[in-house]
Design a protein around this motif. Sequence first.
Motif, mmCIF file in Angstrom:
data_model
loop_
_atom_site.group_PDB
_atom_site.id
_atom_site.type_symbol
_atom_site.label_atom_id
_atom_site.label_comp_id
_atom_site.label_asym_id
_atom_site.label_seq_id
_atom_site.Cartn_x
_atom_site.Cartn_y
_atom_site.Cartn_z
ATOM 1 N N ASP A 134 4.293 -17.404 46.214
ATOM 2 C CA ASP A 134 3.884 -18.610 46.721
ATOM 3 C C ASP A 134 2.472 -18.849 47.366
ATOM 4 O O ASP A 134 1.937 -19.846 47.715
ATOM 5 C CB ASP A 134 4.853 -18.808 48.156
ATOM 6 N N TYR A 150 8.200 -20.718 45.706
ATOM 7 C CA TYR A 150 9.346 -21.762 45.915
ATOM 8 C C TYR A 150 9.133 -22.902 45.076
ATOM 9 O O TYR A 150 9.848 -24.001 45.191
ATOM 10 C CB TYR A 150 9.256 -22.127 47.308
ATOM 11 N N ASP A 156 1.772 -11.910 48.491
ATOM 12 C CA ASP A 156 2.478 -13.162 48.879
ATOM 13 C C ASP A 156 1.504 -14.104 50.056
ATOM 14 O O ASP A 156 0.598 -13.390 50.543
ATOM 15 C CB ASP A 156 3.585 -12.732 49.708
ATOM 16 N N TYR A 157 1.682 -15.264 49.932
ATOM 17 C CA TYR A 157 0.874 -16.132 50.849
ATOM 18 C C TYR A 157 1.120 -15.941 52.290
ATOM 19 O O TYR A 157 0.271 -16.187 53.106
ATOM 20 C CB TYR A 157 1.392 -17.757 50.505
ATOM 21 N N HIS A 158 2.266 -15.492 52.608
ATOM 22 C CA HIS A 158 2.394 -15.037 54.044
ATOM 23 C C HIS A 158 2.126 -13.444 54.241
ATOM 24 O O HIS A 158 2.430 -12.602 53.485
ATOM 25 C CB HIS A 158 3.909 -15.484 54.213
ATOM 26 N N GLY A 175 8.101 -14.203 47.808
ATOM 27 C CA GLY A 175 8.282 -15.610 47.913
ATOM 28 C C GLY A 175 7.909 -16.240 46.357
ATOM 29 O O GLY A 175 7.571 -15.407 45.561
ATOM 30 N N HIS A 210 9.882 -8.911 52.691
ATOM 31 C CA HIS A 210 8.611 -7.990 53.195
ATOM 32 C C HIS A 210 8.595 -8.793 54.819
ATOM 33 O O HIS A 210 7.900 -8.406 55.760
ATOM 34 C CB HIS A 210 7.394 -8.495 52.465
HETATM 35 ZN ZN LIG Z 1 5.964 -16.003 51.288
#
Ligand SMILES: [Zn+2]
Length: 307
Positions: free
Chosen positions: A243, A287, A156-158, A285, A117
């Motif tokens: 994540d 991790y 996703d966190y991002h 993600g 992404h």
């Molecule tokens: Zn991420």
Amino acid sequence: MNTRQKNNHKTGYVSHKIYQQHVLSPGHPESPARLQAIEKILDQTGMSKELKHISPKKDPFESINEIHSSNHIRQVQTIPVTGRAAARAVSGVLEAVDAVCQKTVNNVFCAVRPPGHHAQNAGHEEGFCFYNNVAVASRYIQKKYHLQKILIIDWDYHHGNGTEAAFYKDPSVLFFSTHDWYAYPGTGDPSRTGDGKGSGFNINAHLPPGSGDDAIKRAWDKQLWPLLDDFNPDFILISAGFDSRKQDLLGCFSITDQGFSDLTQMGIQIADQYCDGRLVSLLEGGYNPQGLAKAVAAHIKSLILYA
Ligand SMILES: [Zn+2]
């Protein structure tokens, strides 16, 4: 009304050995250990047997060309192993779309690496991503199956900056992203809602560090659900980054495995209500391999249970 056929294997699972061969650098958190942990938990819980396993074979390059420049593709393909893994990741997501559209299964989880992404056309990796799997899949669905309205949910966190960029002016793709705006890559400003005909179809929901199940569900309730009657999606893609789970190495949210299970159930509810259940989820993600595996197991369990 839901007219779906019920399949013996309701949920598909995309995997390929090359997804575990790609290494960014020694000790890098986006590592093969992530997929190894997922496969281990699926075997241990017996869930693996409940899935229809899909091994991708399709040539993805015609579709990758719809999103990425020829220069970017040429550069990525020169990277040993990684170039082949990135192409095969796209191939996997396209096969997942085929399986859902041809009603072989009701939904699919794609355990792909590398993730996608953040990928644009830099000619190299961005945020561990090479090809934007979810963006390529969106165009593929529109072109091959004439299903025009695509909803992408990115948890996703991002921020999924590559996905945002691909569809920023496009009203046929509704991009809904929950993320920490102040984390990598620094994009995801909630005031950026799309441009031109795409205005209103890019939803950036910033959540502060520490945000958990209630905060992300509130974002869905307030910023996603109210748009759905008007948008009326034909297909749902989930950029499933874990994540955003508690105890991640790179993320600072605190979403629980039950939280991911609930979000999955909501995603299926949207798919049932608007698009005959059509839903494909793909790994971004996540991790902390053990945490990632637990979250993916909860996600897949819900994909099976509510399909
Ligand atoms: Zn991420």
